[in-house]
Scaffold this motif. Sequence first.
Motif, PDB file in Angstrom:
ATOM      1  N   LEU A  71      30.767  31.756  43.435  1.00  0.00           N
ATOM      2  CA  LEU A  71      31.981  31.041  43.043  1.00  0.00           C
ATOM      3  C   LEU A  71      32.438  31.448  41.654  1.00  0.00           C
ATOM      4  N   ALA A  72      31.475  31.616  40.740  1.00  0.00           N
ATOM      5  CA  ALA A  72      31.839  32.030  39.381  1.00  0.00           C
ATOM      6  C   ALA A  72      32.449  33.425  39.376  1.00  0.00           C
ATOM      7  N   LEU A  75      36.045  32.620  41.284  1.00  0.00           N
ATOM      8  CA  LEU A  75      36.973  31.700  40.637  1.00  0.00           C
ATOM      9  C   LEU A  75      36.968  31.801  39.121  1.00  0.00           C
ATOM     10  N   GLY A  76      35.928  32.432  38.575  1.00  0.00           N
ATOM     11  CA  GLY A  76      35.733  32.426  37.132  1.00  0.00           C
ATOM     12  C   GLY A  76      34.775  31.317  36.749  1.00  0.00           C
ATOM     13  N   PRO A  77      34.064  31.477  35.653  1.00  0.00           N
ATOM     14  CA  PRO A  77      33.018  30.514  35.302  1.00  0.00           C
ATOM     15  C   PRO A  77      33.512  29.159  34.814  1.00  0.00           C
ATOM     16  N   ARG A  78      34.707  29.090  34.260  1.00  0.00           N
ATOM     17  CA  ARG A  78      35.155  27.860  33.588  1.00  0.00           C
ATOM     18  C   ARG A  78      35.088  26.635  34.493  1.00  0.00           C
ATOM     19  N   SER A  79      35.722  26.702  35.654  1.00  0.00           N
ATOM     20  CA  SER A  79      35.766  25.543  36.536  1.00  0.00           C
ATOM     21  C   SER A  79      34.401  25.235  37.136  1.00  0.00           C
ATOM     22  N   GLY A 124      25.823  34.053  33.693  1.00  0.00           N
ATOM     23  CA  GLY A 124      26.406  35.247  34.279  1.00  0.00           C
ATOM     24  C   GLY A 124      27.640  35.756  33.573  1.00  0.00           C
ATOM     25  N   MET A 125      28.175  35.003  32.607  1.00  0.00           N
ATOM     26  CA  MET A 125      29.458  35.415  32.026  1.00  0.00           C
ATOM     27  C   MET A 125      29.339  36.252  30.765  1.00  0.00           C
ATOM     28  N   TRP A 126      28.119  36.476  30.261  1.00  0.00           N
ATOM     29  CA  TRP A 126      28.008  37.205  28.992  1.00  0.00           C
ATOM     30  C   TRP A 126      28.325  38.679  29.143  1.00  0.00           C
ATOM     31  N   ALA A 127      28.179  39.220  30.354  1.00  0.00           N
ATOM     32  CA  ALA A 127      28.547  40.626  30.560  1.00  0.00           C
ATOM     33  C   ALA A 127      30.049  40.836  30.390  1.00  0.00           C
ATOM     34  N   ARG A 192      36.949  30.065  28.677  1.00  0.00           N
ATOM     35  CA  ARG A 192      38.026  30.760  29.368  1.00  0.00           C
ATOM     36  C   ARG A 192      37.433  31.885  30.210  1.00  0.00           C
ATOM     37  N   ASN A 193      38.062  32.134  31.355  1.00  0.00           N
ATOM     38  CA  ASN A 193      37.621  33.239  32.192  1.00  0.00           C
ATOM     39  C   ASN A 193      38.085  34.545  31.567  1.00  0.00           C
TER      40      ASN A 193
END
Length: 413
Positions: A71-72, A75-79, A124-127, A192-193
């Motif tokens: 989903l991240a 959809l992006g991690p924010r939500s 998962g968003m640090w990349a 923010r995504n």
Amino acid sequence: MTWTNRPGYCWIVLFAGTLAVFAALGLARFGYTVVLPAMQTGLGLDNTQAGALATANLAGYLAMAAIGGALASHLGPRSVIAAGLAVSGLAMILTGMADSFLAAAAWRCLTGVGSGAANIAVMGMWAAWFPANRRGFAAGIAVSGSSLALIAVGPLAPELMQLYGQSGWRFCWYLFGAASLAIALLCLLLVRNRGAASLSLATPYAGATQTPPAVNRSWSSVYRSWPVWHLGFVYVAFGFSYIIFMTFFVKHLISAGGYSRAEAGSLFMAMGWASLMGGFLWGAISDRIGRKHTLVAVYLIHSATFALFGLTTSRWGFIVAAVCYGLSAFSIPAIMAAACGDILGHRMAPAALGFVTLFFGIGQAVGPSVAGMMADSSGSFATALLLASLVALLGAIGSATLQSRPNQDESGL
């Protein structure tokens, strides 16, 4: 250029992500360690049931790990972060209202569902925000949120339990849940995504080389990658071994070390202070010498620590074990998060991390129940801790067989 794409905004996202880990792991999972003795007494649970509650939480985490990562990525991690923390916070409040083992197990499972979604999306968003030679460092800072929770919860929970008596453990869960709901709102406002287009707009941090957009990969690239599978098999050992140590840390200090709840909480806090620097220290080391060699070193430290904690009867032995574990406590999740970005790039990193976390979650779900049954059978957690030591040693052996690659921007262990 929008303000969220300006150089330096990555540090604001990192701040919010660290608080998300504080709630998703530090409160939702590790808070149980300090609350457990009073909660066990209040609900009349034996060690097997206490371990089963931890397993229920981790089963929920496991069920959501791969889904949350996917989903991240979609959809992006924010939500996903905000929704996961909201679910987890509500479930912790409901845990405080539980009046039976089954009710507590249900709410602990739901807590795991929410924390699993939030934590996988965060890690998962640090990349997407940091280049390969800083991913381990960034992920290490994020996992220090768990350390901050150990520092806060260690002395706070015993105070609340002393203040509110038999209902103290319930007020702990109410407070943990309310804090998680507040952090969910903060993450919704700040995170923010960030996709390939935004990566080309600004250098992620001052002085860094620009990170090129990741190669566009299909979903099947996650499940067809042997390096990802190999990471997953190595991650099982961490999930199984560390959760035994963390779940029964306070219980073992009280039963085998003669600690009071307040003394055990103080050592729990000291372990948190030690772990505060461990995540980003080992993450930065992995940026320099590679993920493989760093994983081997950390697993060997864990193996020695769990054995010492299980065998010692000296307070100095318990202190040394707690501090040594703290210095390396949350480094493995940080290294795994960085490695997933190395292998598949920023877009698929959350999905890859969610996939390897399935393996990690299996180890976590099995560990507490096995340890609880061993403790009820033997009358001590020593044998369970020795088992954790052996499994951590197997993790070091598995890490040593990882394929080494040049530490390039989008690949390399």
